[in-house]
Write a protein that holds these residues in place. Structure first.
Motif, mmCIF file in Angstrom:
data_model
loop_
_atom_site.group_PDB
_atom_site.id
_atom_site.type_symbol
_atom_site.label_atom_id
_atom_site.label_comp_id
_atom_site.label_asym_id
_atom_site.label_seq_id
_atom_site.Cartn_x
_atom_site.Cartn_y
_atom_site.Cartn_z
ATOM 1 N N ASP A 1 62.924 -42.755 -11.578
ATOM 2 C CA ASP A 1 61.876 -41.920 -12.173
ATOM 3 C C ASP A 1 61.747 -42.205 -13.677
ATOM 4 O O ASP A 1 60.641 -42.398 -14.195
ATOM 5 N N GLN A 2 62.864 -42.253 -14.374
ATOM 6 C CA GLN A 2 62.842 -42.440 -15.823
ATOM 7 C C GLN A 2 62.395 -43.853 -16.224
ATOM 8 O O GLN A 2 61.751 -44.023 -17.260
ATOM 9 N N LYS B 1 58.659 -43.744 -16.008
ATOM 10 C CA LYS B 1 58.133 -42.948 -17.123
ATOM 11 C C LYS B 1 58.247 -43.711 -18.437
ATOM 12 O O LYS B 1 57.358 -43.604 -19.290
ATOM 13 N N GLY C 1 64.250 -34.503 -8.617
ATOM 14 C CA GLY C 1 62.934 -34.237 -9.209
ATOM 15 C C GLY C 1 63.010 -33.233 -10.338
ATOM 16 O O GLY C 1 62.410 -33.421 -11.404
ATOM 17 N N GLY D 1 64.738 -34.951 -13.260
ATOM 18 C CA GLY D 1 63.882 -35.988 -13.833
ATOM 19 C C GLY D 1 62.842 -35.396 -14.773
ATOM 20 O O GLY D 1 62.612 -35.896 -15.876
ATOM 21 N N ASN D 2 62.213 -34.317 -14.351
ATOM 22 C CA ASN D 2 61.233 -33.655 -15.216
ATOM 23 C C ASN D 2 61.914 -32.890 -16.348
ATOM 24 O O ASN D 2 61.370 -32.795 -17.451
ATOM 25 N N ASP E 1 53.207 -37.807 -16.695
ATOM 26 C CA ASP E 1 52.594 -37.966 -15.380
ATOM 27 C C ASP E 1 51.752 -39.239 -15.371
ATOM 28 O O ASP E 1 51.245 -39.659 -16.416
ATOM 29 N N ASN F 1 53.858 -37.280 -11.075
ATOM 30 C CA ASN F 1 54.813 -38.367 -11.248
ATOM 31 C C ASN F 1 55.767 -38.455 -10.056
ATOM 32 O O ASN F 1 55.684 -37.667 -9.115
ATOM 33 N N LEU F 2 56.698 -39.397 -10.118
ATOM 34 C CA LEU F 2 57.628 -39.604 -9.020
ATOM 35 C C LEU F 2 58.545 -38.396 -8.833
ATOM 36 O O LEU F 2 58.848 -38.008 -7.695
ATOM 37 N N ALA F 3 58.997 -37.785 -9.920
ATOM 38 C CA ALA F 3 59.854 -36.602 -9.815
ATOM 39 C C ALA F 3 59.129 -35.481 -9.063
ATOM 40 O O ALA F 3 59.739 -34.780 -8.250
#
Length: 149
Positions: free
Chosen positions: A13-14, A17, A94, A97-98, A110, A123-125
């Motif tokens: 996720d990161q 981003k 998730g 991640g956020n 996002d 986003n993926l999270a």
């Protein structure tokens, strides 16, 4: 083992981003499938669908509490199936991640923009949270049915 899976999902996720922050941000939007799917950089200071804007501390507390409770359930005997544990792993990944974005940037990055469905970028999270929540519901229904029989 659960923590490793969570860490890998958060890392994925990161990484995405970081790309969005370092590259997509300056392009604004990239059409992947015309009139269907774009990669669009958005800074989300709210929750789902941009609701509750600028309540970062509330989101931070909720993410931390949900993650702590999720870790407790993963390491207890309260969830016995792989489906239930997978759902909790996804939700924690998730949420964290956020959470990383909220603490580091004061907003969530996002980038998935399905323009044919609605005007909401995520986003993926967020996907981890939604899929994890859906799977958790399935797990609860299946567990409930097994207990009734």
């Amino acid at each position: 083992m659960y923590e490793l899976a969570i860490a890998l999902l958060i890392a994925f996720d990161q990484i995405i981003k970081a790309w969005a922050l370092n590259d997509l941000q300056y392009k604004g939007s990239i059409s992947v499938i015309n009139d269907v799917f774009n990669l669009t950089y958005v800074e989300n200071r709210g929750a789902a669908f941009g609701l509750f804007q600028n309540n970062q501390w509330a989101f931070i507390v909720v993410a931390l509490v949900a993650s702590i409770i999720g870790l407790y359930f993963l390491h207890s005997n309260k969830i016995s199936s792989k489906l239930g544990k997978l759902s909790v792993v996804l939700i924690i990944a998730g949420a964290l991640g956020n959470l990383i974005d909220r603490i580091r940037l004061d907003y969530v990055v996002d980038y998935f923009d399905f323009v044919f469905i609605w005007n909401y970028v995520f986003n993926l999270a967020d996907c981890f949270i939604v899929v994890g929540t859906f799977l958790l519901c399935v797990y609860v229904i299946i567990s409930d049915n097994k207990q009734k029989n």
